[in-house]
Design an enzyme around this catalytic site. Structure first.
Site, PDB file in Angstrom:
ATOM      1  N   SER A 105      -1.797   1.655   3.334  1.00 21.14           N
ATOM      2  CA  SER A 105      -1.886   0.237   3.644  1.00 21.14           C
ATOM      3  C   SER A 105      -0.487  -0.377   3.748  1.00 21.14           C
ATOM      4  CB  SER A 105      -2.751  -0.468   2.594  1.00 21.14           C
ATOM      5  OG  SER A 105      -3.133  -1.754   3.006  1.00 21.14           O
TER       6      SER A 105
ATOM      7  N   HIS B 176     -11.083   1.787   3.607  1.00 24.97           N
ATOM      8  CA  HIS B 176      -9.653   1.512   3.602  1.00 24.97           C
ATOM      9  C   HIS B 176      -8.991   2.069   2.345  1.00 24.97           C
ATOM     10  CE1 HIS B 176      -5.917  -0.629   4.324  1.00 24.97           C
ATOM     11  NE2 HIS B 176      -5.980  -1.155   3.121  1.00 24.97           N
TER      12      HIS B 176
ATOM     13  N   GLU C  72     -12.667   0.020   9.104  1.00 25.55           N
ATOM     14  CA  GLU C  72     -11.724  -0.835   8.382  1.00 25.55           C
ATOM     15  C   GLU C  72     -11.037  -1.829   9.316  1.00 25.55           C
ATOM     16  OE1 GLU C  72      -8.030   0.704   6.884  1.00 25.55           O
ATOM     17  OE2 GLU C  72      -8.356   2.628   7.891  1.00 25.55           O
TER      18      GLU C  72
END
Length: 318
Positions: free
Chosen positions: A147, A277, A247
């Site tokens: 991320s 995610h 996601e």
């Protein structure tokens, strides 16, 4: 522990929805996430040693005997605003088991207290310390992150390639200063790009917008230190990029994989219809998440085992 993905999703969604909310203060989100992560199982034989990498705390996570030289510098996710080595300790341990190498998890500075480029500066300083004091030359070091951490890892790799290019011509994997490989798990490499979906299992568009603004500060949203996907990707090392089809960042990840390939970067692109995610953080709970970490480990072992003079095109692409 082995939870079916459907059960894990049902258990995780209420927590994520309540914690990653733009109305919840950042310090509260951090406390909640750290407390939740304490229950993530570690693999047998895992060991955590605390140290400093430059001016920042970090953890050196190992699990089992070393398989050879090399190490991973891992940048945790959390929208640039939350997360810590504690939230990703289990993932780091499973990655250390899968690679047979130590995984260093950096406690980089968080926004909004420290907007971009603070986290990038901390990462570059950590790379210098790992080379100077821990014996991990950049050419044997892997940069990895999920991320927001994936975005920071990409920005740091771009910086390393640029420096190598200045000192030795065009940067290329295996040259001094350029990491051995790059691992991007659901990378947030263009925070200014607004997601089409309203939310996924883990995060919402509203929360992402708040995080992106906090991290940007006064920086130009097109600055590649903030949005490395918008910068020159030429010369980056072999890259493993994982995403999940449902996601918020799915479209961004697909476009990044295409951009990397256009830049001549060797890419192994993995998509999942089952996970969510940054689900690799639940590798101790969900078999499919653990399998994804093992696949990353296999990819990295290939990179470390390659001869220095071997062409990067020999790596299987996805």
């Amino acid at each position: 522990m082995n939870l079916p993905p459907t059960v894990a999703k049902a258990l995780l969604h209420p927590f994520f929805r309540a914690t990653f909310h733009p109305r919840v203060p950042w310090p509260v989100q951090r406390v909640l996430l750290n407390a939740f992560s304490a229950g993530q199982p570690m693999p047998a034989g895992a060991r955590v040693d605390r140290l400093w990498l430059g001016a920042r705390r970090a953890e050196r996570v190992t699990a089992g005997p070393a398989c050879g030289p090399g190490a991973v510098l891992y940048l945790h996710g959390g929208g640039f605003t939350v997360g810590s080595p504690a939230t990703h300790r289990s993932l780091a341990a499973h990655l250390a088991r899968a690679t047979g190498r130590p995984v260093y998890v950096l406690d980089y500075r968080l926004a909004p207290e420290h907007p971009c480029p603070a986290a990038l500066e901390d990462t570059l300083a950590a790379m210098d310390v790992l080379a100077r004091d821990e014996g991990h030359a950049p050419s044997s070091l892997v940069l990895a992150g999920d991320s927001a951490g994936g975005g920071i890892a990409l920005a740091a790799a771009r910086h390393a390639v640029a420096l190598a290019g200045e000192s030795a011509g065009e940067g290329a994997a295996g040259r001094p200063g350029v990491p051995a490989a790059l691992v991007l798990v659901s990378p947030w490499a263009d925070p200014g790009r607004v997601a089409e979906q309203r939310r996924d299992l883990v995060v919402s568009r509203a929360w992402g917008l708040a995080c992106a603004a906090a991290y940007r500060g006064a920086m130009d949203p097109a600055d590649p230190r903030y949005a490395p996907a918008r910068g020159d990707l030429t010369g980056l090392p072999p890259t493993y990029l994982h995403t999940n089809t449902r996601e918020l960042l799915y479209g961004q990840c697909v476009d990044l994989a295409a951009s990397l390939r256009r830049a001549g970067v060797t890419v192994r692109f993995a998509e999942s219809r089952v996970l969510w995610h940054a689900a690799q953080a639940q590798a101790g709970l969900v078999r499919e998440a653990a399998g994804s970490v093992r696949d990353i480990g296999s990819f990295l072992r290939e990179q470390w085992d390659r001869r220095p003079d071997r062409d990067t095109a020999a790596v299987r692409t996805g």
